[in-house]
Design a protein around this motif. Structure first.
Motif, PDB file in Angstrom:
ATOM      1  N   LEU A 239       1.002  -1.511   0.035  1.00 51.56           N
ATOM      2  CA  LEU A 239       0.101   0.282   0.399  1.00 51.56           C
ATOM      3  C   LEU A 239       0.841   0.874   0.042  1.00 51.56           C
ATOM      4  O   LEU A 239       0.743   2.371  -0.957  1.00 51.56           O
ATOM      5  CB  LEU A 239      -0.823   0.182   1.615  1.00 51.56           C
ATOM      6  N   GLN A 240       1.639   0.994   0.929  1.00 54.07           N
ATOM      7  CA  GLN A 240       3.061   2.431   0.381  1.00 54.07           C
ATOM      8  C   GLN A 240       3.101   2.359  -0.527  1.00 54.07           C
ATOM      9  O   GLN A 240       3.827   3.805  -0.572  1.00 54.07           O
ATOM     10  CB  GLN A 240       3.758   1.841   2.052  1.00 54.07           C
ATOM     11  N   ARG A 241       4.172   1.121  -0.641  1.00 52.00           N
ATOM     12  CA  ARG A 241       3.970   1.317  -2.484  1.00 52.00           C
ATOM     13  C   ARG A 241       4.298   1.674  -3.407  1.00 52.00           C
ATOM     14  O   ARG A 241       3.914   2.897  -4.487  1.00 52.00           O
ATOM     15  CB  ARG A 241       5.413   0.558  -3.102  1.00 52.00           C
ATOM     16  N   ILE A 242       2.657   1.522  -3.752  1.00 50.19           N
ATOM     17  CA  ILE A 242       1.914   2.090  -3.774  1.00 50.19           C
ATOM     18  C   ILE A 242       1.911   3.402  -3.973  1.00 50.19           C
ATOM     19  O   ILE A 242       1.604   4.467  -5.598  1.00 50.19           O
ATOM     20  CB  ILE A 242       0.061   1.973  -4.819  1.00 50.19           C
ATOM     21  N   ALA A 291       9.301  -2.377  -8.937  1.00 47.46           N
ATOM     22  CA  ALA A 291      10.511  -3.571  -8.383  1.00 47.46           C
ATOM     23  C   ALA A 291       9.862  -3.368  -7.062  1.00 47.46           C
ATOM     24  O   ALA A 291      10.300  -2.660  -6.063  1.00 47.46           O
ATOM     25  CB  ALA A 291      11.065  -3.946  -8.187  1.00 47.46           C
ATOM     26  N   MET A 292       9.027  -4.342  -6.403  1.00 43.31           N
ATOM     27  CA  MET A 292       8.614  -4.738  -4.990  1.00 43.31           C
ATOM     28  C   MET A 292       9.745  -5.699  -4.340  1.00 43.31           C
ATOM     29  O   MET A 292       9.191  -6.971  -4.684  1.00 43.31           O
ATOM     30  CB  MET A 292       7.465  -3.979  -4.701  1.00 43.31           C
ATOM     31  N   ASP A 293       9.963  -5.166  -3.480  1.00 44.81           N
ATOM     32  CA  ASP A 293      10.976  -6.751  -2.656  1.00 44.81           C
ATOM     33  C   ASP A 293      10.698  -6.033  -0.870  1.00 44.81           C
ATOM     34  O   ASP A 293      11.058  -5.258  -0.195  1.00 44.81           O
ATOM     35  CB  ASP A 293      12.376  -5.833  -2.729  1.00 44.81           C
ATOM     36  N   TYR A 294       9.850  -7.072  -0.251  1.00 46.67           N
ATOM     37  CA  TYR A 294       9.844  -7.472   0.818  1.00 46.67           C
ATOM     38  C   TYR A 294      10.392  -7.791   1.348  1.00 46.67           C
ATOM     39  O   TYR A 294      10.024  -9.567   1.260  1.00 46.67           O
ATOM     40  CB  TYR A 294       7.839  -7.582   0.895  1.00 46.67           C
ATOM     41  N   ILE A 297      11.501 -10.638  -0.087  1.00 46.95           N
ATOM     42  CA  ILE A 297      10.248 -11.976  -0.646  1.00 46.95           C
ATOM     43  C   ILE A 297      10.379 -10.686  -1.928  1.00 46.95           C
ATOM     44  O   ILE A 297      10.011  -9.428  -1.762  1.00 46.95           O
ATOM     45  CB  ILE A 297       9.601 -11.824   0.261  1.00 46.95           C
ATOM     46  N   PRO A 298      10.259 -10.795  -3.531  1.00 48.13           N
ATOM     47  CA  PRO A 298       9.984 -10.033  -4.594  1.00 48.13           C
ATOM     48  C   PRO A 298       8.522 -10.013  -4.606  1.00 48.13           C
ATOM     49  O   PRO A 298       7.767 -11.653  -4.662  1.00 48.13           O
ATOM     50  CB  PRO A 298      10.424 -10.639  -5.706  1.00 48.13           C
ATOM     51  N   ILE A 299       7.868  -8.899  -4.426  1.00 52.51           N
ATOM     52  CA  ILE A 299       6.677  -9.247  -4.711  1.00 52.51           C
ATOM     53  C   ILE A 299       6.174  -7.965  -6.043  1.00 52.51           C
ATOM     54  O   ILE A 299       6.173  -6.896  -6.557  1.00 52.51           O
ATOM     55  CB  ILE A 299       5.664  -8.448  -3.903  1.00 52.51           C
ATOM     56  N   SER A 300       5.010  -9.317  -6.877  1.00 52.09           N
ATOM     57  CA  SER A 300       4.515  -8.180  -7.857  1.00 52.09           C
ATOM     58  C   SER A 300       2.996  -7.914  -8.527  1.00 52.09           C
ATOM     59  O   SER A 300       2.454  -8.685  -7.245  1.00 52.09           O
ATOM     60  CB  SER A 300       4.070  -8.704  -9.680  1.00 52.09           C
ATOM     61  N   VAL A 301       2.580  -6.576  -8.032  1.00 50.66           N
ATOM     62  CA  VAL A 301       1.178  -6.032  -8.121  1.00 50.66           C
ATOM     63  C   VAL A 301       1.148  -5.930  -9.361  1.00 50.66           C
ATOM     64  O   VAL A 301       1.396  -4.614  -9.495  1.00 50.66           O
ATOM     65  CB  VAL A 301       1.967  -5.146  -7.298  1.00 50.66           C
ATOM     66  N   SER A 302      -0.523  -5.907  -9.000  1.00 49.18           N
ATOM     67  CA  SER A 302      -1.226  -4.912 -10.307  1.00 49.18           C
ATOM     68  C   SER A 302      -2.514  -3.574  -9.445  1.00 49.18           C
ATOM     69  O   SER A 302      -2.746  -4.285  -8.656  1.00 49.18           O
ATOM     70  CB  SER A 302      -1.580  -6.050 -11.781  1.00 49.18           C
ATOM     71  N   VAL A 303      -2.889  -3.459 -10.396  1.00 40.65           N
ATOM     72  CA  VAL A 303      -4.167  -2.419 -10.014  1.00 40.65           C
ATOM     73  C   VAL A 303      -4.562  -3.047 -11.100  1.00 40.65           C
ATOM     74  O   VAL A 303      -4.308  -2.746 -12.218  1.00 40.65           O
ATOM     75  CB  VAL A 303      -3.626  -1.513  -9.551  1.00 40.65           C
ATOM     76  N   SER A 304      -6.171  -2.689 -11.037  1.00 36.51           N
ATOM     77  CA  SER A 304      -7.482  -2.199 -11.622  1.00 36.51           C
ATOM     78  C   SER A 304      -8.229  -0.372 -11.895  1.00 36.51           C
ATOM     79  O   SER A 304      -7.971  -0.320 -10.585  1.00 36.51           O
ATOM     80  CB  SER A 304      -8.602  -3.225 -12.224  1.00 36.51           C
ATOM     81  N   ILE A 305      -8.118  -0.330 -12.619  1.00 41.94           N
ATOM     82  CA  ILE A 305      -8.955   1.521 -12.559  1.00 41.94           C
ATOM     83  C   ILE A 305      -9.686   1.570 -13.390  1.00 41.94           C
ATOM     84  O   ILE A 305     -10.051   1.060 -14.848  1.00 41.94           O
ATOM     85  CB  ILE A 305      -7.290   2.211 -12.952  1.00 41.94           C
TER      86      ILE A 305
END
Length: 347
Positions: A239-242, A291-294, A297-305
């Protein structure tokens, strides 16, 4: 060359002493609408009350620097200069919470004294802005004559510093409360309360001035699955990265809000040089490619608008929310990681 006065001792010495302040000064403080107005008013009257060649106010900027917020008179130390707390007279007044008077500035080796002396000053007096045990900054006056300020001046300046320190502290607390009331605590984005104000304001401006805009809803795809797989801390990180990514994509008139959970709202004024579909797609793509790394751990995220244009019949936010929500549903239905504009045929 230097005199020191403990504020508590000055208070004891001031028993029976009265300070006369111009009614205009008190009234100007009473009607000041912002912290900056307060500081400008104080520096203006310090300049007059202490017959100063220069008056200034500093507040703590960070652990190492004070920031000058207002100046009247001589600009020996300019407004944009960050004053080091170390190796300066004003820094010592701040850290030691002590009134300091340097009577011969040209003999001092401290940076601020040297700068003042180079511009014709010979005496300076700095008083800590105290609120309880906390020092917020300093009040400062300077004069071109050596040994110009007396202990009586020190009493009066510290008395004003105590009064102004209370005023500043209350205004800083109010500013903090306003920030907390308008900001999502997790991400730093504007919250739903602010969104409601801004969307109503945008609707009013459309009807009064013809300022058209587009309104979008953005939702993180499979957010519950992400929380279940990686934990809620990872979800908070996403959430913070987005929010950080989205806000860098916003043009200056655009507004971005977290309105609940994994859902966000965007108000985008109509601009001929930036088509809304491209704008919303740029945000979607930036998030998908980030590139999200928590915690390794690499995390792939997408959004719909889903988004819609403001219409002449829209008088409340509900109609915009309803159409954008339908468009968002279509973006999800089409496979997610997509942008969909509401089509009137869907109504």
């Amino acid at each position: 060359m230097e005199r020191r006065f403990n504020p508590l001792d000055l208070s004891d010495n001031a028993q029976g002493h009265q300070i006369c302040l111009p009614v205009e000064f008190v009234q100007a403080l009473a009607v000041a609408n912002s912290l900056q107005e307060v500081l400008d008013t104080v520096s203006q009257w310090l300049y007059q009350l202490f017959d100063a060649e220069r008056a200034s106010i500093t507040l703590r900027d960070d652990a190492d620097f004070l920031k000058i917020y207002s100046i009247r008179g001589n600009k020996a130390i300019p407004l944009d200069f960050r004053v080091p707390i170390a190796n300066t007279l004003v820094g010592r007044a701040f850290t030691e919470k002590t009134v300091l008077i340097c009577d011969e500035l040209d003999k001092s080796t401290e940076l601020d004294c040297i700068m003042l002396a180079q511009h014709g000053m010979q005496t300076c007096m700095d008083a800590p802005l105290l609120y309880g045990d906390v020092c917020l900054g300093t009040l400062n006056v300077a004069h071109k004559k050596s040994y110009y300020y007396s202990e009586l001046h020190a009493i009066e300046l510290q008395c004003l510093a105590n009064w102004i320190g209370l005023n500043i502290s209350l205004r800083l607390q109010l500013k903090e409360l306003e920030y907390l009331a308008s900001t999502d605590h997790l991400t730093g984005a504007a919250n739903r309360r602010v969104f409601t104000q801004k969307i109503r304001q945008a609707i009013t401006e459309f009807h009064e001035n013809g300022q058209s805009f587009f309104f979008g809803l953005m939702d993180i795809d499979h957010f519950k699955m992400l929380n279940d797989q990686f934990g809620h801390s990872a979800g908070d990180y996403v959430l913070q990265r987005i929010v950080a990514i989205s806000e860098t994509m916003m043009t200056s008139p655009g507004k971005f809000f977290r309105i609940g959970g994994e859902e966000f709202a965007i108000i985008f004024p109509e601009q001929s040089e930036y088509e809304p579909l491209r704008f919303f797609n740029d945000i979607r793509e930036a998030i998908a490619l980030a590139a999200m790394d928590y915690d390794g751990i690499p995390i792939s995220v997408s959004v719909s608008i889903g988004f819609t244009a403001m219409h002449i019949h829209d008088n409340t936010p509900e109609s915009l929310l309803r159409r954008s929500d339908k468009a968002l549903y279509q973006a999800k239905l089409a496979g997610r990681n997509r942008v969909h504009m509401f089509n009137s045929a869907q109504a």
